[in-house]
Design a protein around this motif. Structure first.
Motif, PDB file in Angstrom:
ATOM      1  N   LYS A 147       0.838  -1.210   0.000  1.00  0.00           N
ATOM      2  CA  LYS A 147       0.000   0.000   0.000  1.00  0.00           C
ATOM      3  C   LYS A 147       0.872   1.257   0.000  1.00  0.00           C
ATOM      4  CE  LYS A 147      -3.872  -2.224   2.291  1.00  0.00           C
ATOM      5  NZ  LYS A 147      -4.649  -2.361   3.509  1.00  0.00           N
ATOM      6  N   ILE A 148       1.932   1.230   0.774  1.00  0.00           N
ATOM      7  CA  ILE A 148       2.860   2.362   0.834  1.00  0.00           C
ATOM      8  C   ILE A 148       3.529   2.557  -0.526  1.00  0.00           C
ATOM      9  CG2 ILE A 148       5.039   3.173   1.856  1.00  0.00           C
ATOM     10  CD1 ILE A 148       2.721   3.263   3.846  1.00  0.00           C
ATOM     11  N   LEU A 149       3.997   1.480  -1.126  1.00  0.00           N
ATOM     12  CA  LEU A 149       4.678   1.572  -2.414  1.00  0.00           C
ATOM     13  C   LEU A 149       3.748   2.058  -3.516  1.00  0.00           C
ATOM     14  CD1 LEU A 149       6.855  -1.633  -2.083  1.00  0.00           C
ATOM     15  CD2 LEU A 149       7.709   0.720  -2.249  1.00  0.00           C
ATOM     16  N   THR A 150       2.488   1.694  -3.427  1.00  0.00           N
ATOM     17  CA  THR A 150       1.509   2.178  -4.397  1.00  0.00           C
ATOM     18  C   THR A 150       1.393   3.701  -4.308  1.00  0.00           C
ATOM     19  OG1 THR A 150       0.283   0.103  -4.357  1.00  0.00           O
ATOM     20  CG2 THR A 150      -0.911   2.038  -5.112  1.00  0.00           C
ATOM     21  N   GLU A 188       3.032   9.085  -6.599  1.00  0.00           N
ATOM     22  CA  GLU A 188       3.719  10.376  -6.468  1.00  0.00           C
ATOM     23  C   GLU A 188       4.999  10.446  -7.301  1.00  0.00           C
ATOM     24  OE1 GLU A 188       2.670  13.161  -4.868  1.00  0.00           O
ATOM     25  OE2 GLU A 188       0.795  12.057  -4.556  1.00  0.00           O
ATOM     26  N   GLY A 189       5.338   9.367  -8.001  1.00  0.00           N
ATOM     27  CA  GLY A 189       6.506   9.375  -8.870  1.00  0.00           C
ATOM     28  C   GLY A 189       7.830   9.145  -8.169  1.00  0.00           C
ATOM     29  N   ILE A 190       7.798   8.639  -6.966  1.00  0.00           N
ATOM     30  CA  ILE A 190       9.032   8.381  -6.217  1.00  0.00           C
ATOM     31  C   ILE A 190       9.610   7.018  -6.578  1.00  0.00           C
ATOM     32  CG2 ILE A 190       9.957   8.011  -3.880  1.00  0.00           C
ATOM     33  CD1 ILE A 190       8.043  10.263  -2.966  1.00  0.00           C
ATOM     34  N   VAL A 191       8.737   6.043  -6.749  1.00  0.00           N
ATOM     35  CA  VAL A 191       9.159   4.721  -7.212  1.00  0.00           C
ATOM     36  C   VAL A 191       8.367   4.388  -8.468  1.00  0.00           C
ATOM     37  CG1 VAL A 191       9.735   3.903  -4.884  1.00  0.00           C
ATOM     38  CG2 VAL A 191       7.470   3.416  -5.835  1.00  0.00           C
ATOM     39  N   ARG A 192       8.842   3.373  -9.172  1.00  0.00           N
ATOM     40  CA  ARG A 192       8.087   2.900 -10.326  1.00  0.00           C
ATOM     41  C   ARG A 192       7.920   1.406 -10.189  1.00  0.00           C
ATOM     42  NH1 ARG A 192      10.730   0.735 -14.960  1.00  0.00           N
ATOM     43  NH2 ARG A 192      12.901   0.917 -14.404  1.00  0.00           N
ATOM     44  N   ILE A 224       9.155  12.285   0.857  1.00  0.00           N
ATOM     45  CA  ILE A 224       8.705  10.908   1.090  1.00  0.00           C
ATOM     46  C   ILE A 224       7.545  10.877   2.078  1.00  0.00           C
ATOM     47  CG2 ILE A 224       9.407   8.643   1.964  1.00  0.00           C
ATOM     48  CD1 ILE A 224      12.295   9.465   0.987  1.00  0.00           C
ATOM     49  N   ILE A 225       7.682  11.590   3.158  1.00  0.00           N
ATOM     50  CA  ILE A 225       6.633  11.611   4.177  1.00  0.00           C
ATOM     51  C   ILE A 225       5.344  12.214   3.626  1.00  0.00           C
ATOM     52  CG2 ILE A 225       5.958  12.628   6.396  1.00  0.00           C
ATOM     53  CD1 ILE A 225       9.009  12.301   7.155  1.00  0.00           C
ATOM     54  N   GLN A 226       5.457  13.307   2.886  1.00  0.00           N
ATOM     55  CA  GLN A 226       4.263  13.929   2.327  1.00  0.00           C
ATOM     56  C   GLN A 226       3.613  13.073   1.241  1.00  0.00           C
ATOM     57  OE1 GLN A 226       5.461  17.955   1.272  1.00  0.00           O
ATOM     58  NE2 GLN A 226       4.812  18.704   3.261  1.00  0.00           N
ATOM     59  N   ALA A 227       4.395  12.256   0.566  1.00  0.00           N
ATOM     60  CA  ALA A 227       3.817  11.360  -0.446  1.00  0.00           C
ATOM     61  C   ALA A 227       2.842  10.379   0.198  1.00  0.00           C
ATOM     62  CB  ALA A 227       4.926  10.597  -1.167  1.00  0.00           C
ATOM     63  N   ILE A 228       3.105  10.007   1.421  1.00  0.00           N
ATOM     64  CA  ILE A 228       2.253   9.044   2.117  1.00  0.00           C
ATOM     65  C   ILE A 228       1.216   9.739   2.996  1.00  0.00           C
ATOM     66  CG2 ILE A 228       2.219   7.110   3.743  1.00  0.00           C
ATOM     67  CD1 ILE A 228       3.605   6.600   1.005  1.00  0.00           C
ATOM     68  N   GLU A 229       1.654  10.690   3.775  1.00  0.00           N
ATOM     69  CA  GLU A 229       0.787  11.309   4.772  1.00  0.00           C
ATOM     70  C   GLU A 229      -0.011  12.495   4.239  1.00  0.00           C
ATOM     71  OE1 GLU A 229       0.394   9.899   7.672  1.00  0.00           O
ATOM     72  OE2 GLU A 229       1.991   8.440   7.322  1.00  0.00           O
ATOM     73  N   GLY A 230       0.393  13.032   3.105  1.00  0.00           N
ATOM     74  CA  GLY A 230      -0.246  14.226   2.589  1.00  0.00           C
ATOM     75  C   GLY A 230       0.438  15.471   3.125  1.00  0.00           C
ATOM     76  N   LYS A 231      -0.082  16.622   2.749  1.00  0.00           N
ATOM     77  CA  LYS A 231       0.556  17.885   3.115  1.00  0.00           C
ATOM     78  C   LYS A 231      -0.209  18.668   4.169  1.00  0.00           C
ATOM     79  CE  LYS A 231       2.804  18.162  -1.306  1.00  0.00           C
ATOM     80  NZ  LYS A 231       3.041  18.888  -2.538  1.00  0.00           N
ATOM     81  N   ALA A 232      -1.196  18.066   4.754  1.00  0.00           N
ATOM     82  CA  ALA A 232      -1.984  18.752   5.789  1.00  0.00           C
ATOM     83  C   ALA A 232      -1.128  18.986   7.028  1.00  0.00           C
ATOM     84  CB  ALA A 232      -3.214  17.936   6.155  1.00  0.00           C
ATOM     85  N   SER A 233      -1.451  20.014   7.753  1.00  0.00           N
ATOM     86  CA  SER A 233      -0.754  20.336   8.986  1.00  0.00           C
ATOM     87  C   SER A 233      -0.947  19.217  10.008  1.00  0.00           C
ATOM     88  CB  SER A 233      -1.307  21.648   9.561  1.00  0.00           C
ATOM     89  OG  SER A 233      -0.809  21.861  10.863  1.00  0.00           O
TER      90      SER A 233
END
Length: 121
Positions: A37-40, A45-49, A72-81
């Motif tokens: 799920k994380i890798l998806t 987000e274009g970090i892995v293929r 990396i963190i924002q790719a998973i968690e989003g950009k919310a505060s």
């Protein structure tokens, strides 16, 4: 935290050959389902293929050397505060102001730290 560890492992082990989810999960002692799920999300987000087939798995994308911990963190968690749910939403809430300053400093530190620096150690 699994996210930076996964990306770091991929950068250290193989930049050309895909690494399977099972192998990645075993190196970190996490569930392959969870890591999948994380890798998806990282792929989205274009970090892995993702590479299909018998020798498939995941590889880092070509711009991996530019990746910060914050990316990396924002790719998973989003950009919310992380302090978005402050009980006191008015602007002059002193607690909210302290939390927002702390969050800005944390994000700046994570933005400046690149995965490539750990690979070169």
């Amino acid at each position: 935290m699994t996210l930076p560890h996964t990306v770091l492992y991929m950068a250290q082990e193989s930049l050309e050959q895909p690494i399977g989810v099972k192998q990645l999960a075993e190196t970190q002692s996490v569930s392959p389902t969870y890591l999948s799920k994380i890798l998806t999300k990282l792929a989205k987000e274009g970090i892995v293929r993702s590479v299909s087939g018998v020798n498939g798995g995941y590889t880092l994308t070509s711009y991996w050397e530019e990746l910060s911990f914050l990316d990396i963190i924002q790719a998973i968690e989003g950009k919310a505060s992380i302090f978005e749910d402050c009980l006191y939403q008015h602007e002059d809430c002193e607690i909210k102001q302290v939390m927002l300053i702390a969050e800005e400093k944390l994000e700046q530190e994570l933005r400046e730290r690149k995965i490539v620096a750990l690979v070169k150690k």
